[in-house]
Motif scaffolding. Structure first.
Motif, PDB file in Angstrom:
ATOM      1  N   GLY A  36      -4.733 -23.031  47.012  1.00  0.00           N
ATOM      2  CA  GLY A  36      -4.097 -21.878  46.370  1.00  0.00           C
ATOM      3  C   GLY A  36      -2.804 -21.475  47.066  1.00  0.00           C
ATOM      4  O   GLY A  36      -1.794 -21.205  46.413  1.00  0.00           O
ATOM      5  N   VAL A  37      -2.811 -21.474  48.391  1.00  0.00           N
ATOM      6  CA  VAL A  37      -1.604 -21.138  49.147  1.00  0.00           C
ATOM      7  C   VAL A  37      -0.522 -22.188  48.905  1.00  0.00           C
ATOM      8  O   VAL A  37       0.654 -21.855  48.730  1.00  0.00           O
ATOM      9  CB  VAL A  37      -1.924 -20.998  50.656  1.00  0.00           C
ATOM     10  N   SER A  38      -0.906 -23.454  48.865  1.00  0.00           N
ATOM     11  CA  SER A  38       0.086 -24.508  48.643  1.00  0.00           C
ATOM     12  C   SER A  38       0.673 -24.444  47.235  1.00  0.00           C
ATOM     13  O   SER A  38       1.858 -24.754  47.037  1.00  0.00           O
ATOM     14  CB  SER A  38      -0.509 -25.889  48.924  1.00  0.00           C
ATOM     15  N   ILE A  39      -0.110 -24.034  46.258  1.00  0.00           N
ATOM     16  CA  ILE A  39       0.414 -23.861  44.897  1.00  0.00           C
ATOM     17  C   ILE A  39       1.437 -22.738  44.875  1.00  0.00           C
ATOM     18  O   ILE A  39       2.512 -22.881  44.278  1.00  0.00           O
ATOM     19  CB  ILE A  39      -0.732 -23.602  43.900  1.00  0.00           C
ATOM     20  N   ASP A  75      18.813 -19.322  33.484  1.00  0.00           N
ATOM     21  CA  ASP A  75      18.353 -20.387  32.595  1.00  0.00           C
ATOM     22  C   ASP A  75      17.452 -21.384  33.307  1.00  0.00           C
ATOM     23  O   ASP A  75      16.699 -22.117  32.663  1.00  0.00           O
ATOM     24  CB  ASP A  75      19.540 -21.142  31.994  1.00  0.00           C
ATOM     25  N   TYR A  76      17.535 -21.422  34.624  1.00  0.00           N
ATOM     26  CA  TYR A  76      16.801 -22.418  35.387  1.00  0.00           C
ATOM     27  C   TYR A  76      15.618 -21.849  36.155  1.00  0.00           C
ATOM     28  O   TYR A  76      14.950 -22.572  36.878  1.00  0.00           O
ATOM     29  CB  TYR A  76      17.750 -23.136  36.351  1.00  0.00           C
ATOM     30  N   VAL A  77      15.338 -20.571  36.027  1.00  0.00           N
ATOM     31  CA  VAL A  77      14.176 -19.959  36.674  1.00  0.00           C
ATOM     32  C   VAL A  77      12.974 -20.133  35.746  1.00  0.00           C
ATOM     33  O   VAL A  77      13.015 -19.753  34.585  1.00  0.00           O
ATOM     34  CB  VAL A  77      14.428 -18.467  36.980  1.00  0.00           C
ATOM     35  N   MET A  78      11.923 -20.737  36.284  1.00  0.00           N
ATOM     36  CA  MET A  78      10.740 -21.031  35.483  1.00  0.00           C
ATOM     37  C   MET A  78       9.711 -19.912  35.584  1.00  0.00           C
ATOM     38  O   MET A  78       9.657 -19.195  36.580  1.00  0.00           O
ATOM     39  CB  MET A  78      10.134 -22.354  35.942  1.00  0.00           C
ATOM     40  N   ASN A  79       8.885 -19.802  34.572  1.00  0.00           N
ATOM     41  CA  ASN A  79       7.861 -18.774  34.516  1.00  0.00           C
ATOM     42  C   ASN A  79       6.532 -19.363  35.018  1.00  0.00           C
ATOM     43  O   ASN A  79       5.909 -20.166  34.338  1.00  0.00           O
ATOM     44  CB  ASN A  79       7.717 -18.265  33.074  1.00  0.00           C
ATOM     45  N   PHE A  80       6.133 -18.963  36.207  1.00  0.00           N
ATOM     46  CA  PHE A  80       4.899 -19.466  36.818  1.00  0.00           C
ATOM     47  C   PHE A  80       3.842 -18.376  36.928  1.00  0.00           C
ATOM     48  O   PHE A  80       2.993 -18.428  37.821  1.00  0.00           O
ATOM     49  CB  PHE A  80       5.191 -20.010  38.217  1.00  0.00           C
ATOM     50  N   ILE A  81       3.842 -17.412  36.050  1.00  0.00           N
ATOM     51  CA  ILE A  81       2.908 -16.284  36.174  1.00  0.00           C
ATOM     52  C   ILE A  81       1.461 -16.748  36.087  1.00  0.00           C
ATOM     53  O   ILE A  81       0.631 -16.382  36.932  1.00  0.00           O
ATOM     54  CB  ILE A  81       3.214 -15.212  35.108  1.00  0.00           C
ATOM     55  N   VAL A  82       1.138 -17.564  35.110  1.00  0.00           N
ATOM     56  CA  VAL A  82      -0.251 -18.015  34.935  1.00  0.00           C
ATOM     57  C   VAL A  82      -0.679 -18.898  36.102  1.00  0.00           C
ATOM     58  O   VAL A  82      -1.788 -18.754  36.632  1.00  0.00           O
ATOM     59  CB  VAL A  82      -0.404 -18.759  33.586  1.00  0.00           C
ATOM     60  N   ILE A  83       0.210 -19.786  36.537  1.00  0.00           N
ATOM     61  CA  ILE A  83      -0.118 -20.667  37.654  1.00  0.00           C
ATOM     62  C   ILE A  83      -0.293 -19.864  38.937  1.00  0.00           C
ATOM     63  O   ILE A  83      -1.217 -20.123  39.722  1.00  0.00           O
ATOM     64  CB  ILE A  83       0.965 -21.753  37.803  1.00  0.00           C
ATOM     65  N   ASN A  84       0.571 -18.878  39.169  1.00  0.00           N
ATOM     66  CA  ASN A  84       0.446 -18.045  40.365  1.00  0.00           C
ATOM     67  C   ASN A  84      -0.821 -17.194  40.331  1.00  0.00           C
ATOM     68  O   ASN A  84      -1.468 -17.007  41.365  1.00  0.00           O
ATOM     69  CB  ASN A  84       1.679 -17.171  40.535  1.00  0.00           C
ATOM     70  N   LEU A  85      -1.184 -16.671  39.166  1.00  0.00           N
ATOM     71  CA  LEU A  85      -2.440 -15.924  39.055  1.00  0.00           C
ATOM     72  C   LEU A  85      -3.643 -16.817  39.343  1.00  0.00           C
ATOM     73  O   LEU A  85      -4.598 -16.407  40.013  1.00  0.00           O
ATOM     74  CB  LEU A  85      -2.564 -15.280  37.681  1.00  0.00           C
ATOM     75  N   PHE A  86      -3.601 -18.047  38.850  1.00  0.00           N
ATOM     76  CA  PHE A  86      -4.669 -19.001  39.131  1.00  0.00           C
ATOM     77  C   PHE A  86      -4.734 -19.310  40.624  1.00  0.00           C
ATOM     78  O   PHE A  86      -5.825 -19.397  41.199  1.00  0.00           O
ATOM     79  CB  PHE A  86      -4.451 -20.289  38.326  1.00  0.00           C
ATOM     80  N   ALA A  87      -3.582 -19.445  41.275  1.00  0.00           N
ATOM     81  CA  ALA A  87      -3.553 -19.719  42.708  1.00  0.00           C
ATOM     82  C   ALA A  87      -4.111 -18.535  43.496  1.00  0.00           C
ATOM     83  O   ALA A  87      -4.857 -18.722  44.466  1.00  0.00           O
ATOM     84  CB  ALA A  87      -2.131 -20.028  43.152  1.00  0.00           C
ATOM     85  N   ILE A  88      -3.757 -17.320  43.105  1.00  0.00           N
ATOM     86  CA  ILE A  88      -4.293 -16.138  43.773  1.00  0.00           C
ATOM     87  C   ILE A  88      -5.803 -16.052  43.587  1.00  0.00           C
ATOM     88  O   ILE A  88      -6.546 -15.708  44.505  1.00  0.00           O
ATOM     89  CB  ILE A  88      -3.574 -14.873  43.262  1.00  0.00           C
ATOM     90  N   LEU A  89      -6.268 -16.397  42.390  1.00  0.00           N
ATOM     91  CA  LEU A  89      -7.708 -16.430  42.128  1.00  0.00           C
ATOM     92  C   LEU A  89      -8.397 -17.463  43.018  1.00  0.00           C
ATOM     93  O   LEU A  89      -9.479 -17.195  43.564  1.00  0.00           O
ATOM     94  CB  LEU A  89      -7.960 -16.723  40.647  1.00  0.00           C
ATOM     95  N   LEU A  90      -7.785 -18.628  43.192  1.00  0.00           N
ATOM     96  CA  LEU A  90      -8.351 -19.641  44.086  1.00  0.00           C
ATOM     97  C   LEU A  90      -8.438 -19.134  45.520  1.00  0.00           C
ATOM     98  O   LEU A  90      -9.443 -19.351  46.210  1.00  0.00           O
ATOM     99  CB  LEU A  90      -7.502 -20.912  44.057  1.00  0.00           C
ATOM    100  N   ILE A  91      -7.403 -18.450  45.960  1.00  0.00           N
ATOM    101  CA  ILE A  91      -7.404 -17.920  47.329  1.00  0.00           C
ATOM    102  C   ILE A  91      -8.512 -16.887  47.505  1.00  0.00           C
ATOM    103  O   ILE A  91      -9.264 -16.925  48.480  1.00  0.00           O
ATOM    104  CB  ILE A  91      -6.023 -17.315  47.668  1.00  0.00           C
ATOM    105  N   ILE A  92      -8.633 -15.983  46.553  1.00  0.00           N
ATOM    106  CA  ILE A  92      -9.659 -14.934  46.654  1.00  0.00           C
ATOM    107  C   ILE A  92     -11.054 -15.534  46.629  1.00  0.00           C
ATOM    108  O   ILE A  92     -11.913 -15.183  47.454  1.00  0.00           O
ATOM    109  CB  ILE A  92      -9.466 -13.890  45.535  1.00  0.00           C
ATOM    110  N   ILE A  93     -11.292 -16.457  45.696  1.00  0.00           N
ATOM    111  CA  ILE A  93     -12.617 -17.090  45.609  1.00  0.00           C
ATOM    112  C   ILE A  93     -12.924 -17.862  46.882  1.00  0.00           C
ATOM    113  O   ILE A  93     -14.043 -17.787  47.412  1.00  0.00           O
ATOM    114  CB  ILE A  93     -12.696 -18.001  44.363  1.00  0.00           C
TER     115      ILE A  93
END
Length: 81
Positions: free
Chosen positions: A16-19, A50-68
């Protein structure tokens, strides 16, 4: 058996931290690469947004992995004592 589960719980947290680390690097590097491509092509207009990507879902999943990983690892550690 608890040592193996404890290891995998910590591994989940590290993944999760590496993601999070990877997505933050991509958001910093991609505008620079876009600017280099714009200069090489010399066509159109350049905007860093134009080049900034939206990683909200991936970051939420990574935070969930860290918490779990941390919570499960703590429970396994306390159970082993």
């Amino acid at each position: 058996m608890n040592k193996i589960l404890f290891f995998f719980c910590n591994l989940i947290a590290v993944i999760g931290v590496s993601i999070l680390f990877t997505t933050s690097i991509l958001n910093k590097v991609m505008p620079m690469l876009g600017f280099a491509a714009y200069q090489a092509a010399a066509a159109g207009g350049y905007s860093p947004s134009d080049y900034v990507m939206n990683f909200i879902v991936i970051n939420l999943f990574a935070i969930l992995l860290i918490i779990i990983g941390v919570v499960a690892g703590y429970k396994i550690y306390k159970k082993g004592l």
